[in-house]
Motif scaffolding. Structure first.
Motif, short mmCIF file in Angstrom:
data_model
loop_
_atom_site.label_atom_id
_atom_site.label_comp_id
_atom_site.label_asym_id
_atom_site.label_seq_id
_atom_site.Cartn_x
_atom_site.Cartn_y
_atom_site.Cartn_z
N ILE A 160 0.83 -1.21 0.00
CA ILE A 160 0.00 0.00 0.00
C ILE A 160 0.86 1.26 0.00
O ILE A 160 0.53 2.25 -0.66
CB ILE A 160 -0.98 -0.01 1.19
CG1 ILE A 160 -1.95 -1.18 1.07
CG2 ILE A 160 -1.74 1.31 1.27
CD1 ILE A 160 -2.78 -1.16 -0.21
N ARG A 161 1.98 1.22 0.70
CA ARG A 161 2.87 2.39 0.70
C ARG A 161 3.43 2.62 -0.71
O ARG A 161 3.54 3.76 -1.18
CB ARG A 161 4.00 2.21 1.71
CG ARG A 161 3.53 2.22 3.16
CD ARG A 161 4.68 2.38 4.14
NE ARG A 161 4.22 2.25 5.52
CZ ARG A 161 3.60 3.19 6.19
NH1 ARG A 161 3.35 4.35 5.62
NH2 ARG A 161 3.23 2.99 7.44
N ASP A 162 3.79 1.54 -1.37
CA ASP A 162 4.28 1.66 -2.75
C ASP A 162 3.17 2.17 -3.67
O ASP A 162 3.42 3.00 -4.56
CB ASP A 162 4.78 0.30 -3.25
CG ASP A 162 6.06 -0.14 -2.56
OD1 ASP A 162 6.75 0.71 -1.97
OD2 ASP A 162 6.36 -1.35 -2.61
N ALA A 163 1.96 1.68 -3.44
CA ALA A 163 0.83 2.12 -4.25
C ALA A 163 0.56 3.61 -4.04
O ALA A 163 0.25 4.34 -4.99
CB ALA A 163 -0.42 1.30 -3.91
N GLU A 164 0.68 4.05 -2.80
CA GLU A 164 0.46 5.47 -2.50
C GLU A 164 1.50 6.34 -3.22
O GLU A 164 1.16 7.39 -3.78
CB GLU A 164 0.54 5.71 -0.99
CG GLU A 164 0.28 7.16 -0.60
CD GLU A 164 0.39 7.38 0.90
OE1 GLU A 164 -0.03 8.46 1.37
OE2 GLU A 164 0.90 6.48 1.60
N THR A 165 2.73 5.90 -3.23
CA THR A 165 3.79 6.65 -3.92
C THR A 165 3.49 6.75 -5.41
O THR A 165 3.60 7.83 -6.02
CB THR A 165 5.15 5.97 -3.71
OG1 THR A 165 5.47 5.96 -2.31
CG2 THR A 165 6.24 6.71 -4.46
N LEU A 166 3.10 5.63 -6.02
CA LEU A 166 2.78 5.63 -7.45
C LEU A 166 1.58 6.52 -7.75
O LEU A 166 1.55 7.23 -8.76
CB LEU A 166 2.50 4.21 -7.93
CG LEU A 166 3.70 3.27 -8.07
CD1 LEU A 166 3.23 1.88 -8.46
CD2 LEU A 166 4.69 3.80 -9.10
N ALA A 167 0.58 6.47 -6.88
CA ALA A 167 -0.62 7.28 -7.09
C ALA A 167 -0.29 8.77 -7.05
O ALA A 167 -0.77 9.55 -7.88
CB ALA A 167 -1.67 6.94 -6.03
N LYS A 168 0.55 9.16 -6.11
CA LYS A 168 0.95 10.57 -6.01
C LYS A 168 1.77 10.98 -7.23
O LYS A 168 1.62 12.11 -7.73
CB LYS A 168 1.74 10.79 -4.72
CG LYS A 168 0.89 10.72 -3.46
CD LYS A 168 1.73 10.95 -2.22
CE LYS A 168 0.85 10.95 -0.96
NZ LYS A 168 1.66 11.13 0.27
N VAL A 177 -5.95 6.28 3.05
CA VAL A 177 -4.93 5.24 2.93
C VAL A 177 -4.68 4.62 4.30
O VAL A 177 -4.58 5.32 5.31
CB VAL A 177 -3.62 5.83 2.36
CG1 VAL A 177 -3.07 6.96 3.23
CG2 VAL A 177 -2.56 4.74 2.18
N ASP A 178 -4.63 3.30 4.34
CA ASP A 178 -4.40 2.56 5.59
C ASP A 178 -3.53 1.36 5.26
O ASP A 178 -4.03 0.28 4.92
CB ASP A 178 -5.73 2.11 6.19
CG ASP A 178 -5.58 1.51 7.58
OD1 ASP A 178 -4.44 1.11 7.93
OD2 ASP A 178 -6.59 1.43 8.32
N PRO A 179 -2.21 1.55 5.31
CA PRO A 179 -1.28 0.46 4.94
C PRO A 179 -1.49 -0.81 5.75
O PRO A 179 -1.41 -1.92 5.20
CB PRO A 179 0.10 1.08 5.21
CG PRO A 179 -0.12 2.56 5.07
CD PRO A 179 -1.49 2.79 5.64
N ALA A 181 -4.24 -1.93 7.11
CA ALA A 181 -5.48 -2.60 6.70
C ALA A 181 -5.44 -3.02 5.24
O ALA A 181 -6.32 -3.75 4.78
CB ALA A 181 -6.67 -1.67 6.95
N GLY A 182 -4.43 -2.55 4.51
CA GLY A 182 -4.30 -2.93 3.11
C GLY A 182 -5.28 -2.23 2.18
O GLY A 182 -5.83 -2.86 1.27
N ARG A 183 -5.49 -0.93 2.40
CA ARG A 183 -6.44 -0.19 1.57
C ARG A 183 -5.90 1.17 1.15
O ARG A 183 -5.19 1.82 1.92
CB ARG A 183 -7.77 0.08 2.29
CG ARG A 183 -8.50 -1.08 2.79
CD ARG A 183 -9.87 -0.66 3.32
NE ARG A 183 -10.66 0.08 2.34
CZ ARG A 183 -11.34 -0.50 1.37
NH1 ARG A 183 -11.33 -1.82 1.24
NH2 ARG A 183 -12.05 0.22 0.53
N LEU A 184 -6.29 1.56 -0.05
CA LEU A 184 -6.02 2.91 -0.53
C LEU A 184 -7.16 3.33 -1.44
O LEU A 184 -7.60 2.56 -2.30
CB LEU A 184 -4.69 2.98 -1.29
CG LEU A 184 -4.28 4.36 -1.83
CD1 LEU A 184 -2.77 4.53 -1.80
CD2 LEU A 184 -4.78 4.61 -3.26
N GLU A 185 -7.66 4.52 -1.23
CA GLU A 185 -8.70 5.09 -2.10
C GLU A 185 -8.21 6.44 -2.62
O GLU A 185 -7.61 7.22 -1.87
CB GLU A 185 -10.02 5.24 -1.35
CG GLU A 185 -10.61 3.91 -0.90
CD GLU A 185 -11.94 4.07 -0.19
OE1 GLU A 185 -12.74 4.94 -0.61
OE2 GLU A 185 -12.18 3.33 0.79
#
Length: 244
Positions: A160-168, A177-179, A181-185
């Protein structure tokens, strides 16, 4: 008389081509900065397309007449042709790239257990165009058989942290985002108009110490999306898997 017709058609092609381009660009820009609705801005483009197509036909005729008459209005005919061809060509390419995309605006990697939004509220008419969830699933399976969950050899939190970086990096607006819990919106944006598409990424343990990742991307307006949401999922998960 020949020169009169040649000049008249050349300038007509130029005026129509520039007019269609200006109207379409103005509408899309107003929608981009939220001065008008997104679909209203898109309608400027849609309604200008036949005018641009007509300008293209007239420009081709004008160029032929110019060639026969010694090029009395070649500049107007050529500029009109270039603007009209650019307008019509860009639309044709975009439609061709969509291929056989189904008329849906909601794409996911998991149809059996569709990732749900918690922080983002989808429009009440999210089933618009398909009437029932069963019809959406059928169209989705037929149109996007390649969309599947991916397994990553990393923890849920890191995924999720990697996903957040890519999304930004993509310019998305993170909504939640809740790494652990495994969620990102997040809200992603499509085309020059910046249509808003809602995204949820879900990571769960796969039972072997890895992360099972699913993703869903939904357009807030429109019925079909020309395959944009499915392509976003495909590209994002491919980049996420490549993170080291």
């Amino acid at each position: 008389m020949t020169h009169k017709w040649t000049r008249g058609l050349s300038w007509l092609a130029l005026v129509l081509a520039l007019g269609a381009t200006t109207v379409a660009f103005t509408g899309m820009t107003l929608a981009r900065v939220d001065r008008i609705g997104k679909l209203e801005g898109f309608s400027y483009l849609y309604q200008s397309a036949p005018v641009a197509a007509g300008a293209l036909v007239i420009a081709i005729i004008a160029l032929f007449l110019n060639w026969r008459a010694g090029w009395p209005a070649r500049r107007a005919a050529l500029i009109g042709f270039l603007f009209a061809a650019g307008f019509v060509g860009s639309l044709a390419i975009r439609v061709a790239m969509a291929g056989g995309a189904p008329m849906i605006h909601d794409a996911t990697t998991d149809l059996a257990d569709v990732p749900q939004f918690e922080a983002i509220e989808l429009p009440d008419d999210n089933l618009r165009g398909v009437d029932t969830e069963a019809k959406w699933i059928a169209l989705h399976e037929q149109g996007y058989p390649e969309l599947r969950s991916v397994v990553l050899d990393r923890s849920i939190e890191q995924t999720i942290r990697d996903a957040e970086t890519l999304a930004k990096e993509r310019g998305w607006t993170i909504r939640a985002v809740d790494p652990k819990a495994g969620r990102l919106e997040a809200t992603a944006y499509a085309s020059y108009i910046r249509f808003e598409d809602e995204v949820v990424i879900r990571a769960r343990p796969d039972g072997a110490g890895r992360s099972l990742v699913d993703m869903r991307s939904v357009s807030r307006v429109g019925i079909g999306d020309l395959g944009v949401n499915a392509q976003r999922i495909h590209d994002f998960l491919e980049d996420l898997a490549a993170v080291r």
